[in-house]
Design an enzyme around this catalytic site. Structure first.
Site, PDB file in Angstrom:
ATOM      1  N   CYS A   1     -45.078  47.188  28.204  1.00  0.00           N
ATOM      2  CA  CYS A   1     -45.858  48.434  28.035  1.00  0.00           C
ATOM      3  C   CYS A   1     -45.089  49.768  28.235  1.00  0.00           C
ATOM      4  CB  CYS A   1     -47.144  48.400  28.796  1.00  0.00           C
ATOM      5  SG  CYS A   1     -48.065  49.971  28.799  1.00  0.00           S
TER       6      CYS A   1
ATOM      7  N   CYS B   1     -39.736  63.308  39.275  1.00  0.00           N
ATOM      8  CA  CYS B   1     -39.074  63.030  40.580  1.00  0.00           C
ATOM      9  C   CYS B   1     -37.543  62.648  40.476  1.00  0.00           C
ATOM     10  CB  CYS B   1     -39.838  62.440  41.613  1.00  0.00           C
ATOM     11  SG  CYS B   1     -39.856  60.593  41.299  1.00  0.00           S
TER      12      CYS B   1
ATOM     13  N   CYS C   1     -32.426  22.198  13.040  1.00  0.00           N
ATOM     14  CA  CYS C   1     -33.803  21.971  12.097  1.00  0.00           C
ATOM     15  C   CYS C   1     -33.548  21.197  10.761  1.00  0.00           C
ATOM     16  CB  CYS C   1     -34.338  23.345  11.713  1.00  0.00           C
ATOM     17  SG  CYS C   1     -36.051  22.995  11.015  1.00  0.00           S
TER      18      CYS C   1
ATOM     19  N   CYS D   1       0.785  -1.164  -0.014  1.00  0.00           N
ATOM     20  CA  CYS D   1       0.024  -0.003   0.066  1.00  0.00           C
ATOM     21  C   CYS D   1       0.867   1.272  -0.099  1.00  0.00           C
ATOM     22  CB  CYS D   1      -0.988  -0.079   1.416  1.00  0.00           C
ATOM     23  SG  CYS D   1      -1.824   1.761   1.476  1.00  0.00           S
TER      24      CYS D   1
ATOM     25  N   CYS E   1       0.296   3.446   3.516  1.00  0.00           N
ATOM     26  CA  CYS E   1       0.934   3.153   4.854  1.00  0.00           C
ATOM     27  C   CYS E   1       2.034   2.087   4.784  1.00  0.00           C
ATOM     28  CB  CYS E   1       0.039   2.152   5.630  1.00  0.00           C
ATOM     29  SG  CYS E   1      -0.768   0.588   4.901  1.00  0.00           S
TER      30      CYS E   1
ATOM     31  N   CYS F   1      -6.608   2.152   4.563  1.00  0.00           N
ATOM     32  CA  CYS F   1      -6.050   3.476   4.255  1.00  0.00           C
ATOM     33  C   CYS F   1      -7.184   4.156   3.630  1.00  0.00           C
ATOM     34  CB  CYS F   1      -4.632   3.506   3.614  1.00  0.00           C
ATOM     35  SG  CYS F   1      -3.333   2.941   4.476  1.00  0.00           S
TER      36      CYS F   1
END
Lengths: 517, 154
Positions: A318, A308, A236, A142, A145, A167
């Site tokens: 609100c 104040c 999702c 190979c 490897c 591999c």
């Protein structure tokens, strides 16, 4: 192909809009409403077409697809094209992916020069030969490897670049897992451009990666198609198809909703920003980011009572504030006396352009432009903040209602009106927020005044509802009918505003003080 | 690990047949993932008289992932970053270009080719690339000067 503006109105209405849009928009407009769950089903449509409520200007047609639907779509196209090209399905799939699912272009170029197309897509000549398989080789080393023991399991595609299966597998695993590749993984051979076909992959990819691999193939399919987009919500699984093209985005704001009820803009995949077109949203967000002066402003969550001077933190949605200490009632937005807002003189949404005399002084001008920006930003941010607060209140109230329910004789169904109210508040505030970004870019003319009137009406309705919403749970039961009325009214104003804005956008009637790009 | 066998083989091959102008050392005998290469500047280039130390680091996923290349000797070259990293931008070392059968000797050969023929359009040091394109003489002077100053030690 031709999905021009006209087409947006032509097919059956898709009733999802923003989160749970169907339920809150339904029932409150005078047109005849037919349950259009059947969608585009022609058999049902023929008879009911005339009765069907006309689609609103701000709605677009779209379809939602599950991962399975998308798989089926791909399979169907592969089948179609495979027959035409007389190629096996695996090869056809590779060709289609290589051409980013542009069937026409593939067929045209294939007919033109078959060999070139095949080799470019990494298919080389003759792929109708034997299917790929693992071979055991002696006397083989190979090249990855350097393993050379006898009886080594090896694999190669038609390009004959042979490596040991360990591999080969590790190579594929790394491409899939770490590089997120799927549709265009090349043969590991040095300089080889052959693309690993799905048969080979099915053979070589370990089971734990198969899902990831198929998911990635699906991703590329959707990513390659202009008319398909993934729902941007985290985790999702749905994709949405919509015919609105990039060039249409200055005339339409395509808000879509996936089957998990995530609403988003198909144009830019940000959260729903109707009525503001994508290009203005982009400009606005950039401006908000750039204008560092406003950073101070944003951080200011507290204000002083104008009478104040007590420090007040806004803890409800609100704008009607009552100082705990001095009982002064004022508007959180303009800090003016609440009594002056009354019900008919609510004038807090409109920025009064100052006379041009000051404008000659450039310093005054820049101060004024900042002031103008802050006016709109102020209100934009306020709705964003209020929407959050409204939601908090709803959750708190919901808990209390559950308790109340056990002590009173109200059933759970009967307290559902609170949920509808909460939804309406969320949706309307989302829209109101963007009306201020939109208004910031509007040139001042009669049409703008109509827009501001619509905006004012919706805002007033929303603030009224929001105020009721803040009442103690034991008082809420008595407000049920009133709140249901207000909710319906808010939804109605919402539709009117969106529809009018969208219609004018479509007809290019708006005049902006900037260019839509 | 399978990688060890491969690396050992590459080391063996490279020592018996070293690529042109290169000598290879392991600074730490027990660590085969870090190589020190001394590269002679390509003849007839401005770097001809220099000896450049190059650190080659092999990631633990080598050869599935590309090796890292870093110049330890300062060099005046459009494709080598003028900083502590001495990074060289090579096409074959990009994750999407690298193929596992590629060998370190191929990488070293390419490094040497790029030393001989800089690629200003693919530069990391854009200033040097500009000079290379527009004022070759000045570029060559600077390059020689740096060779004199930094690359004559070994």
């Amino acid at each position: 192909m031709d999905s021009d503006i006209e087409d947006f109105n032509s097919v059956a209405s898709s009733d999802g809009f923003v989160e749970d849009g169907g339920s809150s928009f339904g029932g409150d407009d005078s047109d005849v409403q037919i349950d259009d769950d059947f969608g585009d089903d022609a058999a049902f449509e023929t008879q009911e077409k005339d009765l069907k409520a006309k689609k609103k200007h701000f709605e677009v047609d779209f379809s939602v697809y599950s991962p399975q639907d998308i798989q089926d779509q791909q399979d169907k196209q592969v089948d179609e094209v495979a027959g035409l090209l007389e190629q096996p399905k695996e090869s056809t799939a590779i060709l289609l992916r290589y051409f980013r699912w542009n069937k026409e272009r593939l067929i045209e170029q294939y007919m033109d020069n078959q060999e070139e197309v095949l080799s470019k897509a990494g298919l080389g000549q003759d792929m109708t030969t034997s299917p790929p398989r693992i071979e055991i080789k002696d006397d083989f080393m190979c090249d990855i490897c350097c393993e050379d023991g006898p009886g080594l399991e090896t694999f190669a595609m038609k390009c004959e670049h042979r490596f040991c299966t360990d591999c080969y597998r590790q190579y594929l695993a790394q491409k899939i897992k770490e590089e997120g590749e799927a549709a265009r993984i090349k043969c590991p051979g040095d300089g080889c451009n052959s693309i690993v076909d799905s048969k080979s992959l099915d053979l070589m990819v370990t089971p734990d990666l198969t899902d990831r691999y198929h998911e990635l193939l699906m991703r590329t399919y959707v990513d390659d198609k202009e008319s398909l987009k993934w729902c941007p919500a985290p985790n999702c699984v749905y994709a949405v198809e919509c015919g609105v093209k990039k060039r249409d985005l200055n005339r339409i704001v395509p808000t879509v909703t996936c089957d998990a009820k995530h609403g988003f803009c198909f144009g830019c995949t940000l959260a729903d920003h109707q009525p503001c077109p994508c290009s203005l949203v982009k400009k606005w967000l950039k401006k908000c980011e750039d204008d560092s002066e406003t950073a101070n402003w944003i951080s200011a969550n507290t204000k002083e009572c104008p009478k104040c001077g007590s420090t007040i933190e806004k803890n409800g949605g609100c704008n009607h504030m009552t100082c705990r200490k001095c009982r002064n009632e004022f508007c959180w937005m303009c800090m003016g006396l609440w009594s002056e807002h009354g019900t008919s003189w609510y004038n807090c949404n409109r920025y009064e352009e100052k006379s041009g005399t000051e404008a000659r002084d450039s310093q005054a001008k820049s101060r004024q432009s900042l002031e103008r920006y802050l006016h709109y930003y102020n209100r934009y941010a306020n709705h964003e903040q209020s929407a959050k607060l409204d939601k908090d209140i709803f959750h708190k109230t919901e808990k209390k209602m559950t308790l109340l329910q056990s002590s009173s004789n109200m059933s759970w169904i009967e307290v559902q009106f609170l949920e509808s109210a909460s939804k309406a508040l969320q949706q309307c505030r989302q829209t109101l927020k963007w009306t201020y970004a939109f208004a910031y870019y509007l040139a001042r003319n009669n049409q703008t005044e109509i827009f501001e009137d619509n905006q004012k009406d919706l805002e007033m309705a929303v603030e009224n509802l929001s105020e009721m919403f803040e009442k103690q749970p034991d008082q809420l039961a008595g407000l049920k009918v009133q709140m249901m009325d207000k909710t319906a009214y808010c939804n109605q104003r919402h539709i009117i505003l969106l529809d009018d804005t969208a219609k004018n956008l479509k007809e290019e009637n708006w005049q902006f003080n900037t260019t839509l790009s | 690990m399978a990688a060890n066998k491969r690396i050992m083989k590459e080391l063996g091959d490279i020592n018996s047949q070293p690529p042109a102008g290169c000598t290879i050392n392991l600074p730490n005998e027990s660590d085969i993932n870090n190589w020190e290469v001394t590269m002679q500047g390509p003849p007839e280039s401005v770097y001809a008289d220099g000896h450049f130390k190059i650190h080659v680091s092999l990631p633990k996923d080598y050869p599935f992932k590309p090796p890292g290349i870093s110049f330890k000797t300062k060099i005046y070259h459009p494709n080598v970053s003028n900083d502590d990293r001495g990074a060289m931008c090579l096409g074959m070392l990009r994750p999407d270009e690298w193929k596992p059968p590629n060998k370190i000797k191929d990488v070293l050969a390419l490094v040497r080719t790029v030393l001989a023929a800089p690629q200003p359009d693919d530069a990391v040091e854009t200033g040097i690339a500009e000079q290379f394109k527009n004022d070759k003489a000045a570029f060559e002077n600077n390059a020689r000067d740096w060779v004199e100053r930094y690359a004559k030690g070994a």
